[in-house]
Design a protein around this motif. Structure first.
Motif, PDB file in Angstrom:
ATOM      1  N   SER A 191      -3.247   4.296 -13.411  1.00  0.00           N
ATOM      2  CA  SER A 191      -4.412   3.416 -13.670  1.00  0.00           C
ATOM      3  C   SER A 191      -4.479   2.983 -15.127  1.00  0.00           C
ATOM      4  O   SER A 191      -5.142   2.006 -15.460  1.00  0.00           O
ATOM      5  CB  SER A 191      -5.710   4.151 -13.292  1.00  0.00           C
TER       6      SER A 191
ATOM      7  N   VAL B  97       0.888  -1.176   0.000  1.00  0.00           N
ATOM      8  CA  VAL B  97       0.000   0.000   0.000  1.00  0.00           C
ATOM      9  C   VAL B  97       0.923   1.222   0.000  1.00  0.00           C
ATOM     10  O   VAL B  97       1.882   1.282   0.780  1.00  0.00           O
ATOM     11  CB  VAL B  97      -0.915   0.032   1.240  1.00  0.00           C
TER      12      VAL B  97
ATOM     13  N   LYS C  28      -2.271   9.073 -10.133  1.00  0.00           N
ATOM     14  CA  LYS C  28      -3.126   7.892 -10.035  1.00  0.00           C
ATOM     15  C   LYS C  28      -3.829   7.632 -11.374  1.00  0.00           C
ATOM     16  O   LYS C  28      -4.023   6.491 -11.772  1.00  0.00           O
ATOM     17  CB  LYS C  28      -4.144   8.024  -8.902  1.00  0.00           C
TER      18      LYS C  28
ATOM     19  N   VAL D 281      -3.696   1.607  -3.637  1.00  0.00           N
ATOM     20  CA  VAL D 281      -3.875   0.242  -3.118  1.00  0.00           C
ATOM     21  C   VAL D 281      -3.945  -0.723  -4.298  1.00  0.00           C
ATOM     22  O   VAL D 281      -4.652  -0.445  -5.269  1.00  0.00           O
ATOM     23  CB  VAL D 281      -5.174   0.169  -2.291  1.00  0.00           C
ATOM     24  N   ASN D 282      -3.218  -1.814  -4.225  1.00  0.00           N
ATOM     25  CA  ASN D 282      -3.219  -2.820  -5.311  1.00  0.00           C
ATOM     26  C   ASN D 282      -2.858  -2.220  -6.661  1.00  0.00           C
ATOM     27  O   ASN D 282      -3.449  -2.575  -7.685  1.00  0.00           O
ATOM     28  CB  ASN D 282      -4.590  -3.506  -5.413  1.00  0.00           C
TER      29      ASN D 282
ATOM     30  N   ASP E 108      -8.720  -0.794   6.983  1.00  0.00           N
ATOM     31  CA  ASP E 108      -8.739  -1.542   5.720  1.00  0.00           C
ATOM     32  C   ASP E 108      -8.523  -0.483   4.632  1.00  0.00           C
ATOM     33  O   ASP E 108      -9.469   0.196   4.221  1.00  0.00           O
ATOM     34  CB  ASP E 108     -10.093  -2.248   5.549  1.00  0.00           C
ATOM     35  N   TRP E 109      -7.246  -0.341   4.187  1.00  0.00           N
ATOM     36  CA  TRP E 109      -6.908   0.794   3.313  1.00  0.00           C
ATOM     37  C   TRP E 109      -7.639   0.744   1.988  1.00  0.00           C
ATOM     38  O   TRP E 109      -7.943   1.794   1.410  1.00  0.00           O
ATOM     39  CB  TRP E 109      -5.391   0.868   3.126  1.00  0.00           C
ATOM     40  N   ASP E 110      -8.012  -0.433   1.526  1.00  0.00           N
ATOM     41  CA  ASP E 110      -8.776  -0.510   0.278  1.00  0.00           C
ATOM     42  C   ASP E 110     -10.157   0.098   0.502  1.00  0.00           C
ATOM     43  O   ASP E 110     -10.637   0.927  -0.293  1.00  0.00           O
ATOM     44  CB  ASP E 110      -8.896  -1.985  -0.164  1.00  0.00           C
ATOM     45  N   GLU E 111     -10.754  -0.240   1.608  1.00  0.00           N
ATOM     46  CA  GLU E 111     -12.096   0.303   1.929  1.00  0.00           C
ATOM     47  C   GLU E 111     -12.013   1.804   2.199  1.00  0.00           C
ATOM     48  O   GLU E 111     -12.815   2.593   1.697  1.00  0.00           O
ATOM     49  CB  GLU E 111     -12.655  -0.429   3.162  1.00  0.00           C
TER      50      GLU E 111
ATOM     51  N   ASN F 269      -9.816   3.952   1.061  1.00  0.00           N
ATOM     52  CA  ASN F 269      -9.599   4.655  -0.216  1.00  0.00           C
ATOM     53  C   ASN F 269     -10.904   4.793  -0.978  1.00  0.00           C
ATOM     54  O   ASN F 269     -11.261   5.881  -1.463  1.00  0.00           O
ATOM     55  CB  ASN F 269      -8.570   3.877  -1.054  1.00  0.00           C
ATOM     56  N   ARG F 270     -11.664   3.701  -1.070  1.00  0.00           N
ATOM     57  CA  ARG F 270     -12.918   3.719  -1.832  1.00  0.00           C
ATOM     58  C   ARG F 270     -13.932   4.670  -1.193  1.00  0.00           C
ATOM     59  O   ARG F 270     -14.583   5.478  -1.868  1.00  0.00           O
ATOM     60  CB  ARG F 270     -13.504   2.314  -1.926  1.00  0.00           C
TER      61      ARG F 270
END
Ligand code: DER
Length: 237
Positions: A115, A98, A111, A218-219, A197-200, A202-203
């Motif tokens: 992407s 991350v 980003k 993330v990812n 939960d860095w994915d959550e 971020n979203r």
């Protein structure tokens, strides 16, 4: 070795391993470490006469200037939205890859270009690596926000996740920093002891009306090349 030497080592190692004759569209990140990336690419183009079909897509005014200063072919996503490779720095890289980015305020275009890339490679000096996010970078997670919305966004983030989100003010300009995209930046100092939960995160933060982008990548990164203090390179993936 000095930090710049560690950055240069990471940058040159990553460029020599990943930028090949098959690399047609190369996304160039922003910040101080990518200066060494562009220097090495320029050496390969102008000294070695290699990479003849390379096009470089920038991720900020600074990144664009770097490409121009080295007389490298300048591209854009309008004509080259399929990016083969994106190389950028980071403010911190944790043990699960991350990233915190945006220390230089360029996170939104970074980003976007990242992407569009098949592969994202991060180059950094050893001070950027951490086991747990926030151990190294203590200035908070950068968030690009519409200038008319930064107050409600600040309160929503703090209500959701605690900590404190601060508007980033300029050093050599009165008032807030305005990004290359005409927005404001906030730095969200999260609660270090809290499990996120860095994915959550971020979203959810990305979906708050008025937020353009977060500095949580993330990812996205395939590998990270760290220039180490002893002159070696450590590769994390
Ligand atoms: O602002 C940014 O996102 C930069 O890429 C930053 O994350 C790394 O900058 P540095 O290479 O100057 O440390």
């Amino acid at each position: 070795i000095l930090l710049d030497s560690a950055k240069r080592l990471a940058a040159r190692t990553a460029v020599d391993q990943w930028v090949t004759e098959d690399t047609k569209v190369l996304g160039i990140g922003s910040g101080s470490t990518v200066v060494f990336v562009v220097e090495r690419v320029a050496e390969r183009v102008w000294k070695d006469g290699a990479l003849s079909e390379l096009i470089c897509v920038p991720s900020s005014f600074q990144s664009r200037q770097l490409i121009l200063d080295h007389n490298l072919p300048l591209g854009d996503l309008d004509r080259n939205y399929k990016v083969d490779l994106y190389i950028d720095g980071a403010d911190e890289v944790d043990s699960s890859m991350v990233l915190i980015k945006g220390g230089g305020g360029c996170l939104m275009q970074e980003k976007i270009v990242a992407s569009c890339a098949k592969t994202v490679i991060i180059v950094a000096d050893y001070t950027k690596q951490s086991l747990r996010l926030g151990e190294q970078w203590c200035k908070g997670i950068p968030i690009e926000v519409s200038s008319m919305a930064y107050v409600p966004v600040k309160h929503k983030i703090e209500e959701l996740y605690g900590g404190e989100a601060q508007l980033r003010t300029a050093l050599n300009k009165a008032g807030p920093i305005v990004t290359d995209n005409g927005n404001f930046l906030m730095d969200w100092r999260f609660v270090a002891q809290r499990e996120y939960d860095w994915d959550e995160v971020n979203r959810t933060i990305s979906m708050i009306p008025g937020v353009l982008e977060t500095g949580l990548f993330v990812n996205m990164a395939a590998k990270c090349y760290f220039g180490m203090a002893n002159g070696t390179v450590k590769v994390q993936n």
